[in-house]
Design a protein around this motif. Structure first.
Motif, PDB file in Angstrom:
ATOM      1  N   SER A   1      62.047  -6.968  10.904  1.00 27.36           N
ATOM      2  CA  SER A   1      61.199  -7.822  11.733  1.00 27.36           C
ATOM      3  C   SER A   1      60.692  -7.080  12.965  1.00 27.36           C
ATOM      4  N   ASP A   2      59.707  -7.692  13.658  1.00 31.31           N
ATOM      5  CA  ASP A   2      59.216  -7.126  14.913  1.00 31.31           C
ATOM      6  C   ASP A   2      60.300  -7.144  15.982  1.00 31.31           C
TER       7      ASP A   2
ATOM      8  N   ASP B   1      62.274  -4.027  15.959  1.00 33.51           N
ATOM      9  CA  ASP B   1      61.591  -2.921  16.641  1.00 33.51           C
ATOM     10  C   ASP B   1      61.948  -2.881  18.119  1.00 33.51           C
ATOM     11  N   TYR B   2      61.963  -4.040  18.734  1.00 36.63           N
ATOM     12  CA  TYR B   2      62.253  -4.103  20.168  1.00 36.63           C
ATOM     13  C   TYR B   2      63.629  -3.538  20.477  1.00 36.63           C
TER      14      TYR B   2
ATOM     15  N   LYS C   1      63.188   2.162  11.000  1.00 40.73           N
ATOM     16  CA  LYS C   1      62.790   1.819  12.363  1.00 40.73           C
ATOM     17  C   LYS C   1      63.385   2.803  13.374  1.00 40.73           C
TER      18      LYS C   1
END
Length: 277
Positions: free
Chosen positions: A166-167, A170-171, A203
């Protein structure tokens, strides 16, 4: 007299140890394996040394009761907080002929041949980082290597909730990798010191400088076990060979199958729910 033979036991607090199991089975498919996940009480990463030791010992005893002569702690937190005590204090009383091995030492042994800058990074759970196990083990074998570690408490929940693509992932990957590089810009190798983390490797690569090597543990643990059997033929003979794998979980069977599918490709797995005490 009953013959003391049985499957190879692999334990993890959660599901990450399935990455270790997968690598070992790929290298040595002929053996029988018994995987135990203490999934109902996971994660172990933020628990105290005493609780991790207690829970890990319960799992090791369960695997011994089910015939395992050799147990691998496929969990960095358990390897960091419980392995030495079990090896030194418990095994002599339980059965001095059985063995319990971890995943930290096999990972550390190869790092000297990988790093050129002699600066190594560790990403792991808070429990593993706080234990300083990697720092101590690396300094024993390679005193010239500088070790910097950072805890990544959000990575395991992201993986076990199937959010690792998921995004949001990434964080948190970017946050921890950048923090590690700020600690030491000379790092040229990063050990993924949690068996969950290979699922985040795409990632992690995205936010890691291209010259840095990312080190996953599975293949090193598998090779170390194979070498161990060469050096200890008596133990190798006590591990049965039928190519079968059985799974135990402290969670429900349905929950284990759902979550395990993220880590392993088996469409049908033999799972039993147990209670540890």
């Amino acid at each position: 007299m009953k013959e003391n033979r049985g499957p190879i036991g692999i334990f993890d607090s959660g599901y990450g140890g399935l990455t270790i199991l997968t690598s070992i089975r790929r290298l040595m498919p002929e053996y029988d394996y018994l995987y135990l996940g203490d999934n109902a009480r996971a994660p172990y990463g933020n628990r105290s040394f005493e609780i991790v030791y207690e829970f890990t010992l319960q799992s090791v005893k369960k695997l011994f009761d089910m015939g395992c002569q050799l147990v691998i702690l496929g969990c960095n937190t358990a390897s960091a907080k419980a392995l030495r005590s079990i090896q030194q204090n418990d095994l002599p009383n339980i059965d001095p002929t059985r063995r319990v091995l971890g995943v930290i030492r096999p990972t550390v042994e190869m790092i000297g041949d990988i790093t050129k800058s002699r600066h190594v990074g560790i990403v792991a759970t808070r429990g593993t980082i706080d234990s300083q196990s990697y720092l101590l083990e690396i300094n024993k074998l390679f005193p010239d290597i500088t070790v910097s570690g950072i805890a990544c408490p959000m990575w395991v929940p992201l993986i076990e909730n199937n959010e690792f693509e998921s995004d949001g992932a990434d964080y948190f990957v970017k946050k921890y990798i950048y923090a590690l590089m700020e600690k030491d810009s000379k790092i040229d190798s990063i050990i993924l010191g949690c068996t969950h983390y290979p699922l985040l490797i795409d990632k992690i690569r995205k936010y890691t400088p291209a010259n840095i090597e990312l080190i996953t543990q599975g293949n090193f643990v598998a090779k170390s076990l194979k070498d161990y059997f060469i050096r200890h033929a008596d133990m190798e003979e006590r591990c049965t060979k039928g190519g079968a794998t059985t799974f135990l979980t402290t969670e429900s069977v349905e929950k284990f199958k759902e979550s395990a599918a993220v880590f392993i490709k088996d469409t049908k797995i033999d799972v039993e729910s147990i209670i540890l005490k």
